[in-house]
Design an enzyme around this catalytic site. Structure first.
Site, short mmCIF file in Angstrom:
data_model
loop_
_atom_site.label_atom_id
_atom_site.label_comp_id
_atom_site.label_asym_id
_atom_site.label_seq_id
_atom_site.Cartn_x
_atom_site.Cartn_y
_atom_site.Cartn_z
CD GLU A 1 4.47 66.15 53.49
OE1 GLU A 1 4.20 66.09 52.20
OE2 GLU A 1 4.46 64.75 53.77
N PRO B 1 -3.26 52.17 71.72
CG PRO B 1 -2.62 51.06 73.85
CD PRO B 1 -3.62 52.41 73.60
CG ASP B 2 -7.09 51.23 69.84
OD1 ASP B 2 -6.40 52.42 70.15
OD2 ASP B 2 -7.89 51.02 69.94
CD GLU C 1 -6.67 66.41 46.56
OE1 GLU C 1 -6.96 67.08 45.10
OE2 GLU C 1 -8.07 66.27 46.67
N GLY D 1 3.09 64.18 57.55
CA GLY D 1 4.18 63.74 59.14
C GLY D 1 4.27 62.89 58.13
CD GLU E 1 8.52 63.42 56.60
OE1 GLU E 1 7.18 63.37 55.95
OE2 GLU E 1 8.57 62.58 56.87
CE1 TYR F 1 18.53 46.33 77.93
CE2 TYR F 1 18.72 46.78 75.73
CZ TYR F 1 18.34 46.51 76.87
OH TYR F 1 16.94 47.10 76.72
#
Length: 289
Positions: free
Chosen positions: A97, A114-115, A146, A77, A93, A31
């Site tokens: 953060e 998709p965009d 910041e 994120g 995250e 594969y």
């Protein structure tokens, strides 16, 4: 799971063959994942808290210090590492953060247009986190210049994010959209920018989804208690519910609706709403610890 051959004999999984005559081991050995395009995956954390004066919800945003969307505000994120789950990445995250861990967090939405990211095909999994009043002080991570709390004002027409200290206002109009889901019609809103400043990527839509989720879930669950300090007054709790639901509540009806969820601690504190001494309560689950 077992498999039965044509003559009713059991075939162990390792010996089962596909239409090309390959066992699973043989199939995996030949594969090639490179035959298929693969998107990257990110997580974003939607951190909701209450303003100190209990006048509005607020959201934590970071200012991006690199392209794309350099100098735009965004949700904190990052990318999901190849060895971790989306939830593990979100927890990592969040701690990186904000320094927070072991707090309320739920998966909110998967953003997959998709965009949505100009760099490449990126699927984002958004998580919603609820922070108690004065729960954290903002701090910027490595990829941010910041981190600021923004006040949220929200109705059926306008969604606004404002930070008065920095004189920043980001505003969207909300366009109602109805789509069919099976045999029912579902109403949703699409944010359209009407200010000079804008949030990065599709983060305005993520925040809007979070506000709608929080509003809906508050009507049938105890999720709003995650926005409160451990001890609270009833006027303050009612105010938090009113902000989330976007409407005023009758005092007696509200008390009756949450009476079995709270317990008095036999002392008084100053209510933020009204600035007077009121009985203090705790969420009933906390009182049973």
């Amino acid at each position: 799971m077992s498999e039965i051959s044509n003559n009713n004999e059991y075939i162990p999984r390792a010996e089962r063959r596909n239409k090309d005559g390959l066992t699973e081991k043989e199939f995996l050995e030949q594969y090639n994942p490179g035959h298929y395009e693969r998107p990257s995956v990110t997580v974003d954390m939607l951190l909701f808290g209450m303003s100190r004066d209990l006048k509005c919800l607020k959201v934590l945003l970071i200012k991006r210090n690199n392209h794309p969307y350099i100098d735009c505000y965004a949700l904190p994120g990052g990318f999901v590492n190849i060895t971790e789950s989306a939830y593990t990445a979100a927890c990592r995250e969040l701690e990186e953060e904000t320094g927070l861990k072991d707090i309320y967090m739920e998966q909110l939405y998967t953003m997959s247009q998709p965009d949505r990211d100009p760099r490449m095909r990126v699927i984002d999994i958004a998580y919603m986190t609820l922070i108690p009043i004065d729960g954290i002080k903002p701090q910027a991570g490595d990829d941010a210049s910041e981190a600021l709390w923004f006040d949220i004002t929200f109705n059926d027409e306008i969604l606004t994010f404002a930070n008065k200290e920095k004189n920043i206002t980001i505003k969207y109009s909300l366009k109602e959209k109805t789509f069919k889901n099976g045999c029912i019609s579902v109403k949703s809103y699409i944010p359209e920018l009407i200010s000079y400043e804008a949030l990065a990527f599709d983060h305005a839509q993520i925040i809007l989804e979070g506000l709608m989720r929080l509003r809906n879930k508050t009507q049938y669950s105890d999720v709003a208690f995650n926005l409160m300090q451990k001890e609270f007054t009833l006027p303050d709790l009612q105010r938090v519910y009113e902000i989330i639901l976007g409407k005023q509540l009758y005092k007696t009806s509200f008390k009756r609706s949450i009476n079995d969820k709270i317990k008095a601690v036999n002392k008084k504190g100053v209510s933020i709403t009204g600035n007077k001494l009121s009985e203090l309560y705790v969420y009933s689950n906390d009182s049973q610890e």
